[in-house]
Design a protein around this motif. Sequence first.
Motif, PDB file in Angstrom:
ATOM      1  N   ALA A 507       0.865  -1.187   0.000  1.00 18.67           N
ATOM      2  CA  ALA A 507       0.000   0.000   0.000  1.00 18.67           C
ATOM      3  C   ALA A 507       0.897   1.232   0.000  1.00 18.67           C
ATOM      4  N   GLU A 508       1.029   1.850  -1.158  1.00 24.88           N
ATOM      5  CA  GLU A 508       1.940   2.991  -1.279  1.00 24.88           C
ATOM      6  C   GLU A 508       1.522   4.162  -0.392  1.00 24.88           C
ATOM      7  N   THR A 509       0.218   4.306  -0.158  1.00 21.30           N
ATOM      8  CA  THR A 509      -0.250   5.392   0.706  1.00 21.30           C
ATOM      9  C   THR A 509       0.300   5.231   2.118  1.00 21.30           C
ATOM     10  N   ASN A 510       0.337   3.997   2.607  1.00 26.08           N
ATOM     11  CA  ASN A 510       0.912   3.766   3.930  1.00 26.08           C
ATOM     12  C   ASN A 510       2.399   4.104   3.952  1.00 26.08           C
ATOM     13  N   LEU A 511       3.101   3.741   2.891  1.00 26.60           N
ATOM     14  CA  LEU A 511       4.540   4.012   2.817  1.00 26.60           C
ATOM     15  C   LEU A 511       4.817   5.500   2.989  1.00 26.60           C
ATOM     16  N   VAL A 512       4.176   6.322   2.176  1.00 27.01           N
ATOM     17  CA  VAL A 512       4.499   7.743   2.222  1.00 27.01           C
ATOM     18  C   VAL A 512       3.935   8.409   3.469  1.00 27.01           C
TER      19      VAL A 512
END
Length: 796
Positions: A507-512
């Motif tokens: 989940a890229e949103t969690n990463l950033v």
Amino acid sequence: MGSQPETGRAVRSLAAAPETRAAGVEADPETLASVERRVLWLATSVVHHANRVRPNRSGIKVGGHQASSASMVSIMTALWFAHLDAEDRVSVKPHASPVLHAISYLLGRLDRGYMTELRAFGGLQSYPSRTKDPYPVDFSTGSVGLGATAPIWSAVANRYVRERFDAPAAGRQIALIGDAELDEGACWEAIADPAVSGLGEVLWVVDLNRQTLDRVVPNIAADRLQGMFEAAGWSCVTVKYGRLLRSLFARPGGEALRRRIDEMGNAEYQRLLRIPAAELRERLLGDGRGRRELLRLVDGLDDSELLRAVRDLGGHDLGSLVEAYREADAAADRPSVVFAYTVKGRGLPIEGHPQNHSALLTHGQYEGLAHALGADLDDPWARFPEGSAEAELCSEVAGRLDRRGPGDRKAPPDVPTQIGGRYRGETSTQQELGRLLAEMPRTAGPVADRIVTVSPDVASSTNLGGWINKVGIWSLEDRTDWFADDPETMLKWRETRGGQHIELGIAETNLVGLIAELGSTWSRSGEPLFPIGTIYDPFVGRALEPWSFGVYSGGQSILIGTPSGTTLAPEGGAHQSIYTPSIGIEQPGVSAWEPAFGQDLEWTFLHALSRLGRPGGESAYFRLSTRPVDQALAAVPEDAEMREERRRDVLAGGYKLRDASERGLEPVVTLVGVGAMVPEVVRAAEVLEEEGNIGADVVCLTSPDLVFRALRARQGFGEGPYAILDKLFPPQRPLPIVSVLDGHPHTLSFLGSIRTTPVSCLGVTDFGQSGDLEDLYEHHGIDPETIVGAALDVIG
């Protein structure tokens, strides 16, 4: 209005809580209620003044959300004045920012003059902002779903610095969100991540008013939401009814009343709020069973009591809210969520109306509200009289919360300008990133100690394996690596509380979101970190909005998009990013880099690290490639002075890689290459020389972003150096330009305006397809032959 949870489910509910205040609430109930009324008045007045009183030169609606604020007044009054401690941090629902401003004003954190400056230039921001508001704000909000998840990632960041650097324990990380905000995928991506289920300091409070911008939502019900939270390991508390309704439930006919409200649709319930008592008596009875018992109960209520009862939801009962917060705190081993049933616009003439989201009170309605709340129209910003119980409560709360203070900030360690890497043979910038990180503990120990990498399940495929083997995985608890003795397992997955890599789900949103909060610890806890997130470059667009919002909120981090572009030839068009170079130029608060060679990467990466964890710092975005490039093409000078000059040029945005005049030719064209395309550009220059005796300068841009900034500065539209423009494109010989990158060609179209020369921009303008690298280069027109043709055309 939605059914209650089934009795057999493991959900804690305050729907039938006793009519007593929670133990330990210091505030007198009447005093707390008086503060609540003043908060409602101030929050409404801030918006009213901005729209109805302050001169409006443009004629455009200023805006603000009086109804959305009103539904949060009780929730926030109970939280601030009867529950928060100094170390707690709260993310406030964007449309409730006037309530935050009102509370901050009563606590003395906000000067009176700002109360008339909502949404004015230099005044109070439309939504809470850590970097733009004139007083300290815990979390920026405004992008739906991102403010809600920020406290989750803040909790992880706080845990990390506490384990790694013995920082003081932080308080609760609280998000106040609207129920419609739960429509955002960002919320559920965060809720479901396995790393979140053990964060007992996280608390969400959901303003369950069942309205959105356009309508009353028919199917929002706490029991369905509770099931989803519970499945992710969260503890749930529901506050549905106020004390008046609960007392009526205990009377004869009370069960019929409860059943009628529980089974009522949201829209029907909202309609009951908009009718007079006589009509309410009839509509409330409904057509189902229990009508007779309900009629007897309703007949025993006077009009005033009946009107109060239908509005008596738990989200407006201060005592029940405080009980809910404390019950949520008791679940210290997992995150908690409180569902607070509310009425949108509670206490305002527009309460419950399906189109009240952006509605503004008229002057007449505003005057009526002043009368109802006991406010002074001639002095709308009056605080409580000195010596009053309300003033003493405000003073006590301010004193308690202000104990947090700014704290001591540690300076980040000095980052070396270079670590002496030797770059030979054919290698890619992605490979060199892995080697560079793996060498950091040996070559730059204090700096390496502050690095924390984050990946959404792509650590090994973004070349972090060597780094991970050295520093280990960070986890909330130590775990056994059952493959540690497997000789065929190259990646050592040691999960401890001392690791420096954090692995999230896909989940890229969690990463950033996480790297933004890790990048804020320098200002929150005084412990600077160097957070680095690796992501496949094609998915930078997916992560862009939350990462951009994290930068806006003050988080300083490095985002590495790798692999990138058409160098992912066999992967196909879905994995070939073409617009990310433009994103790098256009993103505020970020320097964008696309080095072609290992030495360029070393210099730019160390420079980017040196800009993190400090006031006035800056984030960075790197676009790296998997394409092996002959490092000899870089021709890095051996002479120390010339080498240092090359380093400075690299950090300024680019350098002259090939000078035709040094080869005995008169240069007639400049070929500009970026990243993995530099070998094609060099080859095209060689062909022009070999086959046409045409002199071509070659410029290697390491940062089109910085070159564009230099151009803007020279034009007077920004501050900064611009000498690099003269080095790359000498004013004494303005040459036509051919630019090449494996992204969209318009990224470099500004180059022609540096010397007002013709420019031919080559790049990728269409979705690609699978194939060999050479085939795709030819297909997109970024191969040496096409570059040569473009050069011949541009020089006529």
